[in-house]
Design a protein around this motif. Structure first.
Motif, mmCIF file in Angstrom:
data_model
loop_
_atom_site.group_PDB
_atom_site.id
_atom_site.type_symbol
_atom_site.label_atom_id
_atom_site.label_comp_id
_atom_site.label_asym_id
_atom_site.label_seq_id
_atom_site.Cartn_x
_atom_site.Cartn_y
_atom_site.Cartn_z
ATOM 1 N N ALA A 166 0.832 -1.199 0.000
ATOM 2 C CA ALA A 166 0.000 0.000 0.000
ATOM 3 C C ALA A 166 0.870 1.255 0.000
ATOM 4 O O ALA A 166 0.604 2.230 -0.726
ATOM 5 N N GLU A 167 1.945 1.251 0.826
ATOM 6 C CA GLU A 167 2.824 2.424 0.874
ATOM 7 C C GLU A 167 3.605 2.574 -0.422
ATOM 8 O O GLU A 167 3.894 3.701 -0.858
ATOM 9 N N ALA A 168 3.935 1.459 -1.087
ATOM 10 C CA ALA A 168 4.626 1.535 -2.377
ATOM 11 C C ALA A 168 3.738 2.186 -3.432
ATOM 12 O O ALA A 168 4.245 2.806 -4.375
ATOM 13 N N GLU A 169 2.447 2.069 -3.277
ATOM 14 C CA GLU A 169 1.498 2.685 -4.211
ATOM 15 C C GLU A 169 1.041 4.060 -3.731
ATOM 16 O O GLU A 169 0.156 4.664 -4.346
ATOM 17 N N ASP A 170 1.640 4.531 -2.622
ATOM 18 C CA ASP A 170 1.283 5.827 -2.046
ATOM 19 C C ASP A 170 -0.202 5.894 -1.701
ATOM 20 O O ASP A 170 -0.889 6.867 -1.976
ATOM 21 N N LEU A 171 -0.655 4.830 -1.061
ATOM 22 C CA LEU A 171 -2.038 4.753 -0.599
ATOM 23 C C LEU A 171 -2.031 4.451 0.901
ATOM 24 O O LEU A 171 -2.351 3.340 1.344
ATOM 25 N N PRO A 172 -1.669 5.421 1.708
ATOM 26 C CA PRO A 172 -1.528 5.184 3.153
ATOM 27 C C PRO A 172 -2.830 4.799 3.830
ATOM 28 O O PRO A 172 -2.827 4.109 4.858
ATOM 29 N N GLY A 173 -3.952 5.220 3.271
ATOM 30 C CA GLY A 173 -5.232 4.842 3.862
ATOM 31 C C GLY A 173 -5.461 3.343 3.798
ATOM 32 O O GLY A 173 -6.083 2.759 4.696
ATOM 33 N N HIS A 174 -4.964 2.719 2.722
ATOM 34 C CA HIS A 174 -5.065 1.264 2.624
ATOM 35 C C HIS A 174 -4.288 0.605 3.765
ATOM 36 O O HIS A 174 -4.762 -0.346 4.404
ATOM 37 N N ALA A 175 -3.087 1.109 4.005
ATOM 38 C CA ALA A 175 -2.263 0.542 5.080
ATOM 39 C C ALA A 175 -2.917 0.767 6.439
ATOM 40 O O ALA A 175 -2.937 -0.124 7.300
ATOM 41 N N ALA A 176 -3.480 1.947 6.634
ATOM 42 C CA ALA A 176 -4.106 2.265 7.923
ATOM 43 C C ALA A 176 -5.289 1.358 8.206
ATOM 44 O O ALA A 176 -5.567 1.017 9.364
ATOM 45 N N ALA A 177 -6.007 0.962 7.144
ATOM 46 C CA ALA A 177 -7.182 0.081 7.324
ATOM 47 C C ALA A 177 -6.781 -1.275 7.859
ATOM 48 O O ALA A 177 -7.580 -1.971 8.479
ATOM 49 N N VAL A 178 -5.515 -1.662 7.650
ATOM 50 C CA VAL A 178 -5.006 -2.910 8.219
ATOM 51 C C VAL A 178 -4.463 -2.676 9.617
ATOM 52 O O VAL A 178 -4.733 -3.409 10.554
ATOM 53 N N ARG A 179 -3.654 -1.619 9.772
ATOM 54 C CA ARG A 179 -3.018 -1.339 11.062
ATOM 55 C C ARG A 179 -4.056 -1.167 12.178
ATOM 56 O O ARG A 179 -3.848 -1.601 13.313
ATOM 57 N N VAL A 180 -5.195 -0.520 11.866
ATOM 58 C CA VAL A 180 -6.174 -0.235 12.906
ATOM 59 C C VAL A 180 -6.772 -1.506 13.502
ATOM 60 O O VAL A 180 -7.322 -1.498 14.606
ATOM 61 N N ARG A 181 -6.642 -2.601 12.800
ATOM 62 C CA ARG A 181 -7.227 -3.867 13.262
ATOM 63 C C ARG A 181 -6.259 -4.686 14.118
ATOM 64 O O ARG A 181 -6.666 -5.694 14.686
#
Length: 437
Positions: free
Chosen positions: A421-436
């Motif tokens: 997700a970070e490689a695609e510059d989509l931090p919201g995608h990464a956050a949707a995983v981290r929050v869980r």
């Protein structure tokens, strides 16, 4: 009768793409889009009134409604010739058997403990089936469209066919051909409309009068039907752009010229634009087929239509150096129907990659597939067989992935998801995983 295209002795060396050497009928769908566009827009705006107006203009019938009464459908079956009914019932039985064998089961994949992906096969909710009724009332197309839809589990089926001018008993003009209605009755299809051409495709796509919009439209038709399907793709799903019929026959000296000629004629009688192509390494066979064509055409009903098709630029005899070159030609041509009438036909047929349907040996004519082979005759034309399939249960079902992960399974792959997700510059995608986690 049919023109000859000689590809022997390296005649095609400068043009290795055989698609340029075996031409098809002039079938300019893009040009027809300009004709059908206003029709489709009109149906979208005015609904049933527009469909009725176009039926009067193009079919020469006056209507007050497009829905076929249930009583007319039942009466058509009561009047149906018993022999025709028996043929339809056998066609239905055989096709239903092959369709049931094609049904795909759900596929469950366990990727890790607590990580599962299921591919679930789901039928389309509502479909619109188009049955041609112009030059010939194609009752067999009712079977070919309806049976796979029913086996697939489609819950709502609407069928439409051109209104006829010759009348049907007390119902008069303006209904589809009674044999088409009888086939609907046999199959339990009770939502039937009297509409043909581009206006019928627009009716199915947008809805009109009593016809609600459908999710998918299937069935063959003339150039205006094909153009309407292309234009409305996206508004509604379509099976393919199935236009004028085609037959190619790959044959050697062992083929019976009477069989070959009869099969070329059988498809030519569909439409003046129908393509009949013989690919052979035997001039003796080609000469004998020409003689048979003249003899057999004289005994046929639709002489003018057949002669127009066989002498058109879309038809011809292609002479090749051998079956190897013949296979290259038919694979490039990608015919709707391909017959293989050669020595060891099954082995030769196994090397065909591109065809809508393949008919192997002297006793499997295309006519068999049109009615009672158990195969479907709604097939890709115009070379589309190199990338598209014929109508089947699969056309009426969709694959839906169902994803089930528990917390531990998500944790196992979370780092990869975050990194990607970070490689695609989509931090919201990464956050949707981290929050869980």
């Amino acid at each position: 009768m049919m023109r000859r295209i000689d590809l022997r002795g390296g005649a095609a060396a400068s043009a290795p793409d055989y698609r340029t050497l075996v031409p098809r009928a002039d079938f300019d769908v893009d040009a027809a889009l300009h004709v059908v566009g206003p029709i489709c827009d009109d149906v979208h705006e005015r609904g049933m009134a527009a469909v009725i107006d176009y039926s009067a203009k193009f079919d020469g019938v006056e209507q007050t409604d497009i829905a076929v009464p249930a009583e007319a459908i039942a009466e058509a079956l009561e009047r149906l010739d018993p022999d025709v009914r028996a043929g339809l019932e056998e066609s239905i039985r055989r096709l239903r058997t092959t369709c049931e064998a094609e049904l795909e089961a759900d596929v469950v994949t366990d990727l890790a403990p607590g990580a599962r992906v299921t591919q679930r096969m789901v039928p389309v909710d509502r479909v619109g089936l188009y049955v041609p009724g112009g030059l010939a009332p194609l009752v067999s197309s009712v079977v070919m469209n309806v049976v796979p839809a029913q086996v697939a589990g489609v819950g709502s089926i609407a069928l439409t066919s051109s209104p006829q001018r010759d009348g049907f008993g007390r119902w008069g003009d303006g209904l589809p051909h009674p044999t088409i209605l009888a086939a609907c009755a046999l199959l339990g299809v009770d939502e039937v409309y009297a509409a043909g051409g581009a206006q019928a495709i627009a009716m199915l796509a947008y809805g009109a009068g009593p016809c609600r919009p459908v999710d998918l439209v299937t069935g063959p038709g003339n150039i205006y039907v094909v153009a309407a399907k292309r234009l409305l793709r996206g508004v509604v799903g379509i099976d393919s752009e199935a236009g004028p019929t085609e037959i190619a026959i790959l044959a050697d000296v062992t083929a019976d010229p009477a069989y070959v000629a009869a099969d070329l004629i059988s498809q030519a009688e569909h439409d003046p634009l129908a393509a009949s192509v013989l690919v052979t390494d035997s001039t003796r066979l080609a000469d004998a087929v020409d003689v048979e064509l003249e003899r057999q055409i004289a005994a046929t009903k639709h002489v003018e239509r057949i002669r127009t098709a066989l002498t058109g630029r879309q038809s011809g005899t292609v002479l090749v150096d051998g079956i190897e070159q013949g296979l290259d030609v038919v694979n490039a041509y990608a015919a709707e129907h391909l017959e293989v009438q050669t020595a060891d036909a099954a082995t030769v047929a196994s090397r065909v990659r591109n065809a809508g349907a393949i008919f192997v040996g002297p006793f499997a004519p295309v006519s068999l597939g049109d009615y009672c082979a158990g195969s479907n005759h709604v097939l890709p034309t115009a070379g589309c067989a190199c990338h598209s399939s014929g109508l089947s249960v699969r056309a009426f079902r969709r694959a839906v992935h169902v994803v089930e992960y528990d917390e531990a399974a998500l944790d196992q792959v979370a780092g990869h998801v975050v990194d990607l997700a970070e490689a695609e510059d989509l931090p919201g995608h990464a956050a949707a995983v981290r929050v869980r986690l």
